[in-house]
Design an enzyme around this catalytic site. Structure first.
Site, PDB file in Angstrom:
ATOM      1  N   HIS A 162      35.809  -5.707  43.406  1.00 19.92           N
ATOM      2  CA  HIS A 162      36.642  -5.734  42.213  1.00 19.92           C
ATOM      3  C   HIS A 162      36.419  -4.522  41.316  1.00 19.92           C
ATOM      4  O   HIS A 162      37.018  -4.412  40.265  1.00 19.92           O
ATOM      5  CB  HIS A 162      36.419  -7.034  41.440  1.00 19.92           C
ATOM      6  N   ILE A 217      35.073 -10.345  54.359  1.00 28.57           N
ATOM      7  CA  ILE A 217      35.133 -11.730  53.887  1.00 28.57           C
ATOM      8  C   ILE A 217      36.432 -12.429  54.306  1.00 28.57           C
ATOM      9  O   ILE A 217      36.536 -13.641  54.255  1.00 28.57           O
ATOM     10  CB  ILE A 217      34.910 -11.774  52.359  1.00 28.57           C
ATOM     11  N   GLY A 218      37.416 -11.675  54.700  1.00 28.76           N
ATOM     12  CA  GLY A 218      38.597 -12.342  55.256  1.00 28.76           C
ATOM     13  C   GLY A 218      39.904 -11.646  54.987  1.00 28.76           C
ATOM     14  O   GLY A 218      40.595 -11.228  55.904  1.00 28.76           O
ATOM     15  N   SER A 219      40.263 -11.509  53.720  1.00 26.01           N
ATOM     16  CA  SER A 219      41.590 -10.955  53.458  1.00 26.01           C
ATOM     17  C   SER A 219      41.553  -9.435  53.477  1.00 26.01           C
ATOM     18  O   SER A 219      40.535  -8.816  53.172  1.00 26.01           O
ATOM     19  CB  SER A 219      42.118 -11.456  52.118  1.00 26.01           C
ATOM     20  N   ARG A 261      56.678 -16.128  32.632  1.00 29.27           N
ATOM     21  CA  ARG A 261      55.588 -15.151  32.760  1.00 29.27           C
ATOM     22  C   ARG A 261      55.911 -13.824  32.064  1.00 29.27           C
ATOM     23  O   ARG A 261      55.528 -12.756  32.522  1.00 29.27           O
ATOM     24  CB  ARG A 261      55.249 -14.913  34.235  1.00 29.27           C
ATOM     25  N   LYS A 268      33.360 -16.304  34.643  1.00 31.61           N
ATOM     26  CA  LYS A 268      34.120 -17.521  34.363  1.00 31.61           C
ATOM     27  C   LYS A 268      33.814 -18.076  32.982  1.00 31.61           C
ATOM     28  O   LYS A 268      32.681 -18.080  32.532  1.00 31.61           O
ATOM     29  CB  LYS A 268      33.844 -18.557  35.438  1.00 31.61           C
ATOM     30  N   GLU A 323      28.167 -12.849  46.723  1.00 32.10           N
ATOM     31  CA  GLU A 323      28.333 -11.669  45.895  1.00 32.10           C
ATOM     32  C   GLU A 323      26.979 -11.300  45.295  1.00 32.10           C
ATOM     33  O   GLU A 323      26.291 -12.150  44.763  1.00 32.10           O
ATOM     34  CB  GLU A 323      29.341 -11.998  44.797  1.00 32.10           C
TER      35      GLU A 323
HETATM   36  N1  GLN Z   1      38.402 -15.464  52.380  1.00 29.19           N
HETATM   37  C1  GLN Z   1      38.888 -15.188  51.058  1.00 29.19           C
HETATM   38  C2  GLN Z   1      39.376 -13.745  51.006  1.00 29.19           C
HETATM   39  O1  GLN Z   1      38.837 -12.956  51.727  1.00 29.19           O
HETATM   40  C3  GLN Z   1      37.835 -15.422  50.025  1.00 29.19           C
HETATM   41  C4  GLN Z   1      38.356 -15.215  48.636  1.00 29.19           C
HETATM   42  C5  GLN Z   1      37.393 -15.570  47.530  1.00 29.19           C
HETATM   43  O2  GLN Z   1      36.238 -15.720  47.704  1.00 29.19           O
HETATM   44  N2  GLN Z   1      37.890 -15.716  46.348  1.00 29.19           N
HETATM   45  O3  GLN Z   1      40.250 -13.418  50.240  1.00 29.19           O
HETATM   46 ZN    ZN Z   2      34.813 -14.153  47.128  1.00 30.94          ZN
END
Ligand code: GLN
Ligand code: ZN
Length: 728
Positions: A658, A395-397, A15, A99, A629
């Site tokens: 982001h 969303i989670g993290s 890397r 993407k 999103e």
């Molecule tokens: N639950 C994941 C997070 O919150 C979702 C990540 C994603 O959608 N790429 O990181």
């Molecule tokens: Zn996401």
């Protein structure tokens, strides 16, 4: 037969690419050193090509992204300094990213301004000339004008023809500087309109006049308009025979012109299994009945593969071929073909796949449906969850700061005991739950600190998966991930997420979501067996996840969230293949949740794609709430849901996690306002548009505070009017 390879990973064995660029960003090295190191890396790759194949492209290296490089080459962005360039990649003024075809590589989307005046950035041409003079076997590499424009965004899409013709003139000037040129035109495999095809032909009939050695490369799927390329003044056409099976059928029926070279992409650029040399050789033999000039090549760019298998310790090492090994395969094929196929028989048959069959799991239709329809589930869920209007969640993290990564590495290296690691993670969870308490979020998360990556985490726990030590692949810029390898029957061996989620739930009265990665995303971001229908793999995966979900439910978790960020990306390039894909994609999602109680609320999360065109498939997924999103693709998602009469609940991402900009309340309100023109207040959730793991704590807290203010405004506004009387 000659050989040609392209798209070798730029990442470097260790890397180095990432290290050197990020060191520059961090101010640890100067520009001069950065450029020197990148050039060393580039030359190393060119040497590797040279050692294995007859010809190859030069100039594939980039400091961030080739689409952006093309944009600067043709004067769309004037980047006087390297920092100007990087400002387009990251930070406040970065270009939008999306993407690249149906892959997990993301490119920067150039924006064609109304007043754009094409001009060539000469230093790049000079640089390529120097490289070409050092590597006589090399062809200067460019993304072709058609693909470039097709993937860019234009201030006025009506101007496609105008811009294409202008840029084409520029390409004419570029190609005449070289003896031969590699032009990537993967957009030729998209579903194109007649008009687009006409324009493509127009462009290339011009370009071909300025250079007799234009080599056109397509990949990722077949070219439906193959015959239309036959009379163009190009010297060679690259076709993907791995992911574009129709290419083979087309050549069989339509032949291939004698005056052109056929670059037969016969080794896989997107999957890791060794090439069945016998089969590949026989395809080449058959192709040579139709084409006099075959060049053996890879089917698609090799950068979807890690650099080399060397040094890996997976249980299937001897079955794998990464980028370097692919070059070896191309060389082997050449040898075999030169011996007129005599060498073929001495290769042993590969019995591996027959020894590890993935069992055929078949389930009848009733296994895919929840016991009650949404309209009845919602009543029970309302009672069970008792959520306010506009429920707020994430969303989670939460931020994965260096301490989290260090702890994980220490644990993996056995420098930290399991007990120590677990209590470290628990402390993180506790702090995160407390923070959410303070902020007032209605539905909580545990923060996902235990997950290095949303796919790798599950791959390490499930049977049938191998993970690599150094199998890194670029997903964009310098961001890398290690796709796991699915090689056998998938089975859950133990609970995977329950302990930490249960712990988080024990700390609060509010519901905590049990978050899992869905089958499509796990498959899409892994390498899968290509001798088995993907449906079967999805089925096994879904059954494993279902078992986990049932355990979460048993432990009192009231909300399950299945993340499917790759749901759209997984779709085949050609729409005619969509039904088959979405059928297993939707089924596997529904199977995961089929036995959940009606009062258990099921969420799904998707991001980073244009969802409008797949709305009918999303509607078939039996979730209760979708978070999606919306801050980038703005209104079109909302319109698509409107058109379909969407009745369930939806959390539109009110801020783009982001982006480096602080999320301002008024921009969040704008999203909600737009949503309220279509959805009822009871349908709406308020949340960021993705996980927060790549963010800093400071911005995370600040933005969440802003978001919660918006929630308050919304709840307190009579008839959803803002304080100042404006309508929301
Ligand atoms: N639950 C994941 C997070 O919150 C979702 C990540 C994603 O959608 N790429 O990181
Ligand atoms: Zn996401």
């Amino acid at each position: 037969m000659k050989t040609y390879a392209y798209g070798f990973p730029r990442l470097g064995m260790n890397r180095e690419y990432k290290t050197v660029i990020e060191s520059y960003w961090a101010g640890r090295i100067k520009e001069e050193k950065l450029m020197r190191e990148i050039e060393n890396l580039e030359r190393k790759i060119l040497h590797t090509y040279k050692a294995n194949v007859d010809n190859f492209p030069v100039g594939e290296m980039t400091l961030y992204d080739k689409m952006l490089d093309t944009a600067t080459l043709i004067g769309l962005y004037k980047t006087k300094t390297i920092n100007d360039y990087f400002r387009l990649c990251r930070g406040k003024n970065a270009l939008e990213m999306t993407k690249w075809f149906n892959t997990n590589y993301h490119y920067l989307i150039p924006r064609i301004k109304e007043n754009y005046k094409p001009s060539i950035f000469k230093p790049e041409i000079e640089r390529l000339k120097r490289l070409c003079s050092d590597y006589k076997e090399g062809l200067p590499y460019f993304i072709g004008p058609f693909t470039f424009l097709k993937l860019s965004k234009s201030a006025n899409p009506q101007n496609f023809k105008f811009h294409l013709m202008e840029i084409t003139d520029l390409y004419c000037d570029i190609v005449k500087e070289f003896h031969a040129v590699h032009l990537d035109e993967p957009a030729l495999v998209l579903d194109l309109t007649e008009e687009e095809l006409k324009l493509f032909r127009l462009a290339y009939s011009k370009i071909g006049r300025y250079n007799a050695n234009i080599f056109l490369f397509t990949y990722y799927d077949s070219v439906d308009c193959l015959e239309e390329l036959y009379d163009l003044p190009v010297k060679g056409i690259g076709l993907d025979f791995i992911n574009g099976r129709d290419n083979f059928i087309n050549i069989r029926s339509k032949g291939f012109p004698d005056d052109k070279m056929l670059f037969a992409g016969i080794v896989n650029g997107r999957n890791v299994w060794k090439t069945d040399i016998k089969k590949a050789a026989s395809i080449l033999k058959e192709l040579s009945l139709h084409s006099k000039n075959i060049v053996i090549s890879n089917g698609s760019p090799l950068y979807h593969l890690p650099v080399t298998v060397k040094g890996e310790k997976t249980p299937v090492n001897d079955k794998l071929a990464f980028a370097e090994e692919r070059l070896g395969e191309i060389a082997t094929l050449k040898k075999i073909m030169e011996e007129d196929g005599k060498g073929i028989t001495i290769l042993p048959d590969d019995a591996f796949f027959n020894n590890h069959p993935i069992e055929k799991t078949r389930l009848s239709k009733k296994f895919y449906v929840r016991s009650l329809p949404y309209s009845e589930r919602i009543i029970k869920q309302k009672k069970a969850l008792n959520l306010p209007l506009f429920p707020a969640t994430t969303i989670g993290s939460f931020p994965q700061t260096p301490d989290v990564r260090q702890a994980r590495t220490a644990y993996k290296r056995k420098e930290m005991s399991e007990g120590e690691y677990n209590s470290f993670i628990r402390k993180k969870i506790q702090a995160t739950v407390e923070l959410q308490e303070q902020l007032g979020l209605d539905v909580r998360v545990h923060g996902e600190y235990e997950r290095s990556d949303m796919v790798e985490f599950f791959a390490e726990k499930l049977k049938g998966f191998a993970t690599t030590n150094n199998g890194w692949v670029l997903s964009y810029g310098t961001r890398t991930y290690r796709p796991p390898i699915i090689f056998g029957d998938i089975e859950r061996q133990d609970k995977m997420t329950v302990d930490f989620i249960k712990y988080a739930q024990s700390l609060t009265q509010k519901p905590v979501k049990g978050i899992l990665t869905g089958p499509v995303t796990i498959i899409k971001w892994s390498y899968v067996r290509d001798d088995i229908p993907v449906e079967k793999i999805a089925l096994q995966l879904a059954l494993s996840l279902k078992a986990e979900i049932m355990d979460l439910e048993k432990e009192g978790i009231k909300i399950i969230q299945i993340d499917e960020p790759a749901f759209k990306e997984g779709a085949p390039i050609k729409k005619r293949n969509w039904d088959r894909y979405f059928s297993w994609a939707v089924n596997s999602f529904n199977l995961c949740i089929s036995e959940t109680k009606p009062e258990t609320q099921v969420h799904t999360h998707m991001c980073y794609s244009e969802f409008g065109e797949i709305i009918e498939y999303i509607m078939k997924m039996d979730f209760d709430v979708i978070s999606i999103e919306a801050s980038r693709s703005k209104g079109d998602i909302i319109d698509a849901f409107k058109e379909k009469g969407f009745k369930k609940q939806i959390g539109l991402g009110v801020w783009d996690v982001h982006s480096y900009q602080t999320a301002k309340s008024h921009s969040m309100i704008k999203v909600i306002k737009k949503a309220l023109s279509v959805f009822s207040p009871e349908q709406l959730w308020i949340n960021p548009d993705c996980g927060l793991k790549t963010r800093e704590w400071k911005e995370t807290v600040e933005n969440l505070k802003n978001m919660m203010k918006v929630v308050e405004v919304m709840r307190n506004s009579k008839d959803f009017l803002l304080d100042d009387g404006r309508e929301v």
